[in-house]
Enzyme design. Structure first.
Site, PDB file in Angstrom:
ATOM      1  N   HIS A 109       0.836  -1.201   0.000  1.00 34.42           N
ATOM      2  CA  HIS A 109       0.000   0.000   0.000  1.00 34.42           C
ATOM      3  C   HIS A 109       0.873   1.254   0.000  1.00 34.42           C
ATOM      4  CE1 HIS A 109      -3.324   2.632   0.624  1.00 34.42           C
ATOM      5  NE2 HIS A 109      -4.164   1.669   0.936  1.00 34.42           N
ATOM      6  N   TYR A 155      -1.189   6.933   3.473  1.00 30.55           N
ATOM      7  CA  TYR A 155      -0.554   6.013   4.416  1.00 30.55           C
ATOM      8  C   TYR A 155       0.965   6.159   4.330  1.00 30.55           C
ATOM      9  CZ  TYR A 155      -5.108   4.058   5.406  1.00 30.55           C
ATOM     10  OH  TYR A 155      -6.415   3.904   5.803  1.00 30.55           O
ATOM     11  N   ARG A 195      -0.288  -0.610  -4.705  1.00 32.82           N
ATOM     12  CA  ARG A 195      -1.352   0.376  -4.931  1.00 32.82           C
ATOM     13  C   ARG A 195      -0.733   1.747  -4.783  1.00 32.82           C
ATOM     14  NH1 ARG A 195      -7.557   0.443  -3.384  1.00 32.82           N
ATOM     15  NH2 ARG A 195      -7.243  -1.503  -4.487  1.00 32.82           N
ATOM     16  N   HIS A 207      -3.056   6.797  -0.625  1.00 33.62           N
ATOM     17  CA  HIS A 207      -4.094   7.315   0.269  1.00 33.62           C
ATOM     18  C   HIS A 207      -3.579   7.934   1.561  1.00 33.62           C
ATOM     19  CE1 HIS A 207      -6.186   3.943  -2.011  1.00 33.62           C
ATOM     20  NE2 HIS A 207      -6.375   5.074  -2.677  1.00 33.62           N
TER      21      HIS A 207
END
Length: 180
Positions: free
Chosen positions: A43, A48, A96, A46
């Protein structure tokens, strides 16, 4: 200005912090492989952790992990390399990405293409094109399939398999996207 009112970490991660997080990524990867997953996704989106290193809106470091694109990508690439190394080759690994930050001076689609090329060189199998999330008040122009052009450009220019998210709500729409 973009991060006004957003809670921020009180100090930059140290090298020891980054090593610990990378070791935890590796530990989680090994556990996932042990239970028999078919694929994993790192990830980097977003807002993070890994995205916060990538985005110039969030990354204000003055060391080898901040400033230039190469420096801002460094931690995400180190983590990706460590995870790929801990994962059996038959298990797919993707990442992602927030393909764009949707804000002036933020992470761009050009940056995503560069990162995707580097992820492919490390042995990642695909990139998932998403976007936004670095600050809650930045609102993307949401519309059906609005991330699909990002995935297409990354696929073509980086030569890596991609998938897209973003208001893909029906089988007919999905078929049109896949047919390209």
């Amino acid at each position: 200005q973009y991060l006004e009112g957003v809670s921020q970490v009180s100090r930059a991660m140290s090298r020891a912090d980054m090593d610990r997080v990378t070791a935890e990524f590796v530990q989680s990867t090994r556990a996932a492989a042990e239970i028999g997953v078919d694929w994993l996704e790192l990830h980097c989106a977003h807002g993070y952790l890994l995205h916060s290193f990538l985005s110039p809106l969030a990354n204000k470091r003055a060391d080898e992990y901040g400033g230039s694109l190469e420096n801002r990508m460094r931690f995400a690439l180190e983590a990706a390399d460590a995870v790929r190394g801990a994962l059996p080759p038959e298990i797919a690994l993707g990442a992602r990405l927030s393909s764009v930050d949707w804000a002036e001076g933020g992470w761009t689609l050009d940056d995503s293409v560069v990162l995707a090329r580097k992820l492919k060189a490390l042995g990642l199998d695909y990139v998932c094109a998403s976007g936004g999330g670095i600050a809650p008040h930045i609102k993307p122009p949401v519309a059906p399939g609005y991330m699909v052009p990002f995935a297409e450009r990354i696929r073509v220019e980086a030569g890596i398999a991609t998938r897209a998210v973003g208001v893909i709500v029906g089988a007919e729409q999905a078929e049109e996207i896949v047919a390209g």
